[in-house]
Design an enzyme around this catalytic site. Structure first.
Site, mmCIF file in Angstrom:
data_model
loop_
_atom_site.group_PDB
_atom_site.id
_atom_site.type_symbol
_atom_site.label_atom_id
_atom_site.label_comp_id
_atom_site.label_asym_id
_atom_site.label_seq_id
_atom_site.Cartn_x
_atom_site.Cartn_y
_atom_site.Cartn_z
ATOM 1 N N HIS A 8 -36.647 6.572 5.338
ATOM 2 C CA HIS A 8 -36.442 8.029 5.315
ATOM 3 C C HIS A 8 -36.163 8.590 6.705
ATOM 4 O O HIS A 8 -35.692 9.725 6.829
ATOM 5 C CB HIS A 8 -37.633 8.732 4.651
ATOM 6 C CG HIS A 8 -38.873 8.817 5.485
ATOM 7 N ND1 HIS A 8 -39.960 7.986 5.309
ATOM 8 C CD2 HIS A 8 -39.223 9.646 6.497
ATOM 9 C CE1 HIS A 8 -40.910 8.297 6.166
ATOM 10 N NE2 HIS A 8 -40.488 9.308 6.895
ATOM 11 N N ASP A 65 -39.246 1.898 1.406
ATOM 12 C CA ASP A 65 -39.092 2.866 2.496
ATOM 13 C C ASP A 65 -39.103 2.170 3.857
ATOM 14 O O ASP A 65 -39.722 2.645 4.805
ATOM 15 C CB ASP A 65 -40.182 3.941 2.445
ATOM 16 C CG ASP A 65 -39.869 5.120 3.363
ATOM 17 O OD1 ASP A 65 -38.676 5.337 3.661
ATOM 18 O OD2 ASP A 65 -40.812 5.810 3.800
ATOM 19 N N SER A 83 -43.583 8.614 11.627
ATOM 20 C CA SER A 83 -43.002 7.733 10.618
ATOM 21 C C SER A 83 -42.233 6.589 11.266
ATOM 22 O O SER A 83 -41.384 6.808 12.121
ATOM 23 C CB SER A 83 -42.060 8.525 9.713
ATOM 24 O OG SER A 83 -42.771 9.428 8.909
#
Length: 515
Positions: free
Chosen positions: A147, A177, A254
């Site tokens: 992402h 992911d 992230s």
């Protein structure tokens, strides 16, 4: 001579004569007072010296811990990178894809929509994003989240020594992911892999990344829990098994590494749970038992193919285990079987409990999903299942994830029912099916109302849920559900299979008090 005038003149003369003596006396008195007070104040200030710092022997354990954390942070930080991406949105989606903060201020039209009106030709917009990554090899392979780089037309990474390098996308996997980048460099500091299967709640971990563009930030915490399930109800194909930590993770973290006390990467930071979308003590990382094989496949093939049985699964819990004849509450219970899928061809049924894959135990639904997902399509596996208290072995051949879609016919029955379990029910008519966007193969009764504090409420049932089974028996209408629940012996619980948010799950209705 005027008496009043004489009095005033003589008074002024006497005042001038007395002024100097009075000032002299006052100055002398002030000097004497200062001379007496000054030594006293000086003595008071020197009477209480500053407290001495604690000696090393008293805080030796803390100093050793600090030193260890400094060493650990200094070892890992050079392997962490800041990932910046540039993406170009399509003209027709420019307003739709605008960040929510801007949509809130400008109504989704952009800051200049009010001046130029809705007929202005929209140009492709450039958007910039930011995340983190970790170098896993000296020759420039970097792991981050999918992402972070999704839709990017330009990717650049910044190292801890301020080098800015253009990165190439090697491959990405939306299911897990994860993504792998490659930069043209050599001799980079890399971080070693750790074994997430050895991670235990309570152990110290450090999270590295670039939250809110505060680059190369390190936070410390513990492992709060392991094997957390997939929190996304909109995509049940994504594996869970997340590591939960209270090490601060915020937007921008992230893709950064979660490391143990040895500096080994045990997870990739991926999301947080917070009503404010900022740190609230609940951050989650993808464990290396998922990351490592996915990364290896992306580097080798540029893509990942996931094995697929074609079933919905849920955990067997101590609460519902008795309904499946599972005395140890272990494995994954089948909640849904897709038509013409490998599971359907092998004879899997709703309510079967899968306890082993190729002779290896599976503890819960998340572990089962990881084990199957890491196998290649076409792989033959043997599933050990528990069906009505009996152990069976079913062979099947895995297919690629996403190959099948929902199929089936439609049917409806008329009638309504209201239960003392706290449920108001309605038949699943074609109109209601369309409203709920329920697949054609879903048959049962729609929950119309849930009484607060009732058995149904405590089980988490909500308006719009569809009851498919009661105590392992299929139902076709509201009257079927009513009859099945009415036949449950007094004081006993009931097990219902419920379709909700695109997937099936088993819920236990505890016996109503006084029933």
């Amino acid at each position: 001579m005027n008496v009043e005038k004489w009095f005033n003149e003589n008074t002024k003369k006497w005042m001038r004569r007395l002024a100097l003596p009075i000032l002299a006396v006052a100055f002398t008195a002030s000097a004497a007072t200062y001379g007496w007070v000054r030594p006293t104040m000086a003595k008071a200030a020197n009477a209480a010296p500053a407290a001495a710092p604690l000696d090393d022997d008293s805080v030796g354990a803390l100093l050793s811990l600090d030193k260890a954390m400094e060493t650990l942070a200094a070892r890992v930080t050079p392997a962490v990178v800041n990932v910046t991406v540039t993406s170009r949105t399509k003209p027709e989606s420019a307003g739709k894809d605008m960040p929510q903060d801007m949509q809130r201020f400008f109504g989704g039209q952009g800051p200049f929509g009010q001046f130029f009106g809705p007929h202005m030709r929209q140009q492709p917009q450039i958007e910039h994003g930011m995340g983190s990554g970790v170098v896993i090899s000296p020759d420039g392979y970097i792991v981050t989240n999918n992402h972070v780089i999704d839709g990017a037309v330009d990717i650049r990474v910044t190292t801890s020594n301020r080098r800015i390098l253009k990165a190439k996308l090697v491959g990405a996997d939306p299911v897990t992911d994860l993504a792998v980048l490659k930069v043209d460099a050599s001799g980079l500091t890399s971080a070693p892999w750790g074994d997430s299967k050895e991670v235990r709640p309570g152990q110290t971990v450090l999270a590295f990344g670039n939250p809110y563009n505060f680059r190369f930030t390190v936070t410390r915490g513990i492992v709060s829990a392991i094997n957390r399930p997939n929190p996304d109800p909109t995509d049940r194909s994504k594996p869970g098994e997340f590591i939960q930590t209270d090490a601060a993770i915020n937007p921008g973290n992230s893709g950064g590494p979660l490391v143990d006390a040895r500096g080994e990467v045990i997870g990739i930071n991926t999301f947080l749970v917070s009503p404010s979308r900022t740190f609230s003590g609940m951050g989650f990382a993808i464990p290396t038992q998922i990351v490592k094989p996915t990364v290896d496949a992306l580097i080798r093939d540029g893509k990942v193919s996931h094995g697929h049985i074609g079933i919905g699964i849920a955990d067997v819990t101590p609460e519902n285990a008795k309904f499946f004849g599972d005395s140890i509450a272990m494995g994954g219970v089948v909640t849904q079987v897709e038509p013409d899928s490998p599971g359907a061809k092998a004879g899997l049924q709703i309510g079967d409990v899968i306890t082993e894959v190729d002779g290896h135990n599976v503890n819960d639904a998340g572990e089962l999903q990881v084990v199957i997902g890491q196998k290649q399509p076409g792989t033959k596996v043997n599933l050990t299942i528990l069906r009505d208290g009996k152990t069976l072995t079913l062979p099947l051949t895995l297919e690629a994830l996403g190959k099948h879609s929902d199929e089936g016919g439609s049917s409806s029955d008329e009638g309504t029912g209201k239960m003392h379990w706290g449920l108001g029910l309605e038949n699943l008519t074609p109109e209601i099916r369309d409203q709920l966007q329920a697949p054609r193969d879903i048959h049962g009764a729609v929950v119309e109302q849930v009484q607060p504090g009732s058995s149904a409420d405590n089980a988490g049932l909500q308006q719009g849920d569809v009851i498919l089974e009661v105590n392992r028996h299929k139902v076709q209408s509201a009257s079927d559900v009513q009859q099945a629940l009415s036949s449950v012996p007094k004081g006993q619980d009931a097990l219902v299979l419920v379709w909700s948010n695109g997937g099936n799950s088993f819920r236990v209705l505890h016996a109503p008090e006084g029933a």
